[in-house]
Write a protein that holds these residues in place. Structure first.
Motif, mmCIF file in Angstrom:
data_model
loop_
_atom_site.group_PDB
_atom_site.id
_atom_site.type_symbol
_atom_site.label_atom_id
_atom_site.label_comp_id
_atom_site.label_asym_id
_atom_site.label_seq_id
_atom_site.Cartn_x
_atom_site.Cartn_y
_atom_site.Cartn_z
ATOM 1 N N PRO A 41 -5.164 -0.151 2.230
ATOM 2 C CA PRO A 41 -5.842 0.263 0.994
ATOM 3 C C PRO A 41 -7.356 0.271 1.099
ATOM 4 C CG PRO A 41 -4.062 -1.279 0.511
ATOM 5 C CD PRO A 41 -4.213 -1.254 2.005
ATOM 6 N N GLU A 42 -7.907 -0.585 1.971
ATOM 7 C CA GLU A 42 -9.364 -0.650 2.108
ATOM 8 C C GLU A 42 -9.946 0.683 2.591
ATOM 9 O OE1 GLU A 42 -7.513 -4.676 2.980
ATOM 10 O OE2 GLU A 42 -7.187 -2.592 3.609
ATOM 11 N N GLU A 43 -9.112 1.503 3.261
ATOM 12 C CA GLU A 43 -9.596 2.775 3.792
ATOM 13 C C GLU A 43 -9.526 3.913 2.785
ATOM 14 O OE1 GLU A 43 -7.738 3.853 7.442
ATOM 15 O OE2 GLU A 43 -8.412 2.069 8.530
ATOM 16 N N VAL A 44 -8.973 3.640 1.611
ATOM 17 C CA VAL A 44 -8.876 4.681 0.581
ATOM 18 C C VAL A 44 -10.272 4.959 0.031
ATOM 19 C CG1 VAL A 44 -7.924 5.281 -1.675
ATOM 20 C CG2 VAL A 44 -6.516 4.059 0.010
ATOM 21 N N GLY A 45 -10.637 6.241 -0.074
ATOM 22 C CA GLY A 45 -11.965 6.598 -0.537
ATOM 23 C C GLY A 45 -12.095 6.479 -2.042
ATOM 24 N N ALA A 46 -11.893 7.568 -2.754
ATOM 25 C CA ALA A 46 -12.010 7.562 -4.215
ATOM 26 C C ALA A 46 -10.897 6.723 -4.832
ATOM 27 C CB ALA A 46 -11.940 8.995 -4.736
ATOM 28 N N PRO A 47 -11.139 6.158 -6.001
ATOM 29 C CA PRO A 47 -10.102 5.367 -6.661
ATOM 30 C C PRO A 47 -8.833 6.170 -6.914
ATOM 31 C CG PRO A 47 -12.230 5.016 -7.703
ATOM 32 C CD PRO A 47 -12.411 6.141 -6.745
ATOM 33 N N VAL A 48 -7.722 5.453 -7.039
ATOM 34 C CA VAL A 48 -6.423 6.090 -7.247
ATOM 35 C C VAL A 48 -5.933 5.787 -8.668
ATOM 36 C CG1 VAL A 48 -5.810 6.010 -4.814
ATOM 37 C CG2 VAL A 48 -5.128 4.122 -6.307
ATOM 38 N N ASP A 49 -5.082 6.678 -9.179
ATOM 39 C CA ASP A 49 -4.545 6.511 -10.532
ATOM 40 C C ASP A 49 -3.305 5.636 -10.562
ATOM 41 O OD1 ASP A 49 -6.337 8.525 -11.965
ATOM 42 O OD2 ASP A 49 -5.472 9.753 -10.361
ATOM 43 N N GLY A 50 -2.621 5.537 -9.433
ATOM 44 C CA GLY A 50 -1.419 4.719 -9.379
ATOM 45 C C GLY A 50 -1.139 4.239 -7.976
ATOM 46 N N VAL A 51 -0.468 3.103 -7.885
ATOM 47 C CA VAL A 51 -0.071 2.526 -6.596
ATOM 48 C C VAL A 51 1.389 2.124 -6.678
ATOM 49 C CG1 VAL A 51 -0.409 0.654 -4.929
ATOM 50 C CG2 VAL A 51 -2.388 1.611 -6.147
ATOM 51 N N LEU A 52 2.153 2.482 -5.659
ATOM 52 C CA LEU A 52 3.477 1.899 -5.437
ATOM 53 C C LEU A 52 3.340 0.989 -4.228
ATOM 54 C CD1 LEU A 52 4.395 4.015 -7.450
ATOM 55 C CD2 LEU A 52 6.342 4.531 -5.966
ATOM 56 N N ASP A 53 3.421 -0.324 -4.462
ATOM 57 C CA ASP A 53 3.191 -1.290 -3.385
ATOM 58 C C ASP A 53 4.510 -1.858 -2.902
ATOM 59 O OD1 ASP A 53 1.464 -3.054 -1.725
ATOM 60 O OD2 ASP A 53 2.519 -4.582 -2.883
ATOM 61 N N MET A 54 4.795 -1.711 -1.602
ATOM 62 C CA MET A 54 6.011 -2.228 -0.988
ATOM 63 C C MET A 54 5.756 -3.487 -0.170
ATOM 64 S SD MET A 54 7.552 0.447 -2.067
ATOM 65 C CE MET A 54 7.035 2.106 -2.502
ATOM 66 N N VAL A 55 4.508 -3.954 -0.127
ATOM 67 C CA VAL A 55 4.103 -4.944 0.863
ATOM 68 C C VAL A 55 3.843 -6.314 0.242
ATOM 69 C CG1 VAL A 55 2.448 -5.470 2.682
ATOM 70 C CG2 VAL A 55 3.119 -3.096 2.267
#
Length: 309
Positions: free
Chosen positions: A187-201
């Protein structure tokens, strides 16, 4: 009936043996199982924690052997895909009709057996995000069974899909082929903010993914592969600087209602080739130990399927 029984003295913690036929309640159908898919959670925790001799298994495809006595659910002879808390690793399974999806004639039972936990979890978690057309959606743990379905479904829903994997150099091309627009190592490599996350970790990745949420964004905690807790630094839940109204949602598939239509829809998409079940290992149930070992060793990126023939 024949079944895979929990036996922690056997390779993989399972052995082929005999178990009593299940007795369906009035609202259950009896299913003749032809294929089952394995999930990391059930082999990691179920086999270790269940009493000896238990018949486990969440996902199964097969044919209705006896329709539900109350008239609900599909008729005898209907090909189906089923979800339950246990009982899938056997020739016969009794299933609540709310957890039975209809399968198109001629569909591969092994392919549709991957639908219940992986496909339905991804679909319902995406529903929790709300409308995703034109939105940015991050999927962490994207090479797992749920993650691969999530990437495909998010793309079908019109999202800009960002897939996170620990080895983008190995899995990037495959994830892009499934529909990911971007592949990142974390996730640290994601540029612009995201509207949603599905986290499996879970663990630190969940915390890092939450930090990438845009205002009014939602993170759905689907999986907990790390087995670690989440420790949020001071200030994470401040609402200024674009952080207003961000949320974390917990998730448990069997607490969802109305799953039968979802299972049917997903099975139809798999049968039509619109969703790829991403089967990474397939064999007979006499080779279950090999599948369990590969799952526990994290050597499978996709689904493991047992054919019960």
């Amino acid at each position: 009936m024949r079944a895979l029984l929990v036996d922690r003295s056997a390779p993989g913690g399972l052995r082929l043996g005999a178990a009593p036929d299940p007795e369906p309640t009035a609202h259950q159908a009896l299913i003749r199982v032809t294929a089952t898919s394995l999930n990391y959670g059930e082999v990691r925790f179920g086999i270790a924690d269940a009493p000896q001799g238990t018949v486990l298994g969440w996902d199964a495809a097969g044919v209705v052997e006896r329709a539900a006595a109350d008239g609900s659910g599909p008729a005898v002879g209907t090909p189906v895909v089923t979800l339950g808390a246990d009982g899938a690793w056997a020739e016969l399974r009794a299933v609540d009709t709310e957890l039975i999806g209809r399968v198109p004639d001629g569909a591969d039972p092994g392919a549709v057996s991957t639908v219940p936990v992986a496909g339905a979890s991804a679909l319902r978690a995406l529903h929790r995000l709300g409308p995703i057309l034109g939105r940015r959606v991050l999927v962490t743990g994207a090479t797992g069974g749920v993650g691969r379905y999530a990437v495909q479904l998010a793309r079908l829903g019109g999202a800009h899909v960002i897939a996170s994997t620990g080895a983008p150099e190995a899995h990037g091309d495959g994830l892009r082929a499934l529909g990911a627009h971007e592949v990142v190592k974390g996730p640290e490599e994601v540029g612009a903010p995201v509207d949603g996350v599905l986290d499996m970790v879970g663990g630190g990745q969940l915390v890092a993914a939450y930090e990438r949420l845009a205002e009014r964004g939602t993170l759905v905690a689907v999986g907990h592969a790390t087995g670690e807790g989440e420790h949020f630094p001071y200030g994470t839940f401040f609402g200024d600087q674009g952080r207003h109204d961000r949320s974390v949602a917990t998730f448990f598939l069997l607490a969802c209602t109305g799953l039968a239509p979802d299972l049917t829809w997903l099975a139809e998409r798999v049968a039509a080739g619109e969703l790829d079940p991403q089967i990474a290992w397939r064999g007979g149930w006499d080779a279950a130990a090999e599948a369990v070992d590969s799952l526990l060793g994290r050597r499978l990126h996709g689904k493991a399927v047992l054919d019960l023939a």
